[in-house]
Write a protein that holds these residues in place. Structure first.
Motif, PDB file in Angstrom:
ATOM      1  N   VAL A 273      -6.176   1.733  -0.921  1.00  0.00           N
ATOM      2  CA  VAL A 273      -5.232   0.684  -1.315  1.00  0.00           C
ATOM      3  C   VAL A 273      -5.018  -0.185  -0.090  1.00  0.00           C
TER       4      VAL A 273
ATOM      5  N   PRO B 281       0.798  -1.223   0.000  1.00  0.00           N
ATOM      6  CA  PRO B 281       0.000   0.000   0.000  1.00  0.00           C
ATOM      7  C   PRO B 281       0.840   1.286   0.000  1.00  0.00           C
TER       8      PRO B 281
ATOM      9  N   THR C 274       2.072   1.892  -3.587  1.00  0.00           N
ATOM     10  CA  THR C 274       0.982   2.316  -4.466  1.00  0.00           C
ATOM     11  C   THR C 274       0.525   3.727  -4.119  1.00  0.00           C
TER      12      THR C 274
END
Length: 128
Positions: free
Chosen positions: A55, A16, A19
């Protein structure tokens, strides 16, 4: 009927933080919220003040791999931007590949895959 809009979409990713950093770099977004998620993983909400992508990652398996099935049933995430060319330059600078460029009425677009195989369609309705 009152206004209806998509407030967020939740996607599973292997990292996460990676991203979220990509999304902030490409689109100028910020982290709205983050914490440990159900199941021992992590979640980060990254976007604008009005909408975002969540995310999310479960705790990795015993081999350190992400626990999610990639690609199905999600086709792609569509993001509208003002300056398509500037975003494409940032995509390429991150080592990602822009493809399937298209001009269509009323805009222009291209696609790219992130490190987890999530496909993004980047579209602009602003005339170049």
């Amino acid at each position: 009927m009152t206004q209806v809009r998509i407030e967020h979409v939740n996607v599973s990713v292997s990292d996460p933080a990676r991203t979220a950093a990509m999304l902030m770099d490409l689109f100028g977004w910020h982290i709205r919220w983050q914490r440990k998620a159900a199941g021992g993983g992590d979640t980060i909400h990254v976007g604008s003040d009005t909408d975002y992508l969540a995310v999310y990652a479960l705790r990795p398996d015993a081999n350190g791999r992400a626990q999610f099935a990639k690609g199905a049933p999600l086709n792609h995430v569509g993001i509208e931007v003002g300056d398509l060319d500037a975003v494409e330059r940032r995509v390429i600078a991150r080592g990602l590949v822009a493809f399937a460029h298209g001009d269509y009425e009323p805009g222009r677009r291209f696609y790219f895959f992130d490190e987890d195989g999530i496909e993004y369609e980047i579209v602009s309705y602003t005339k170049p």
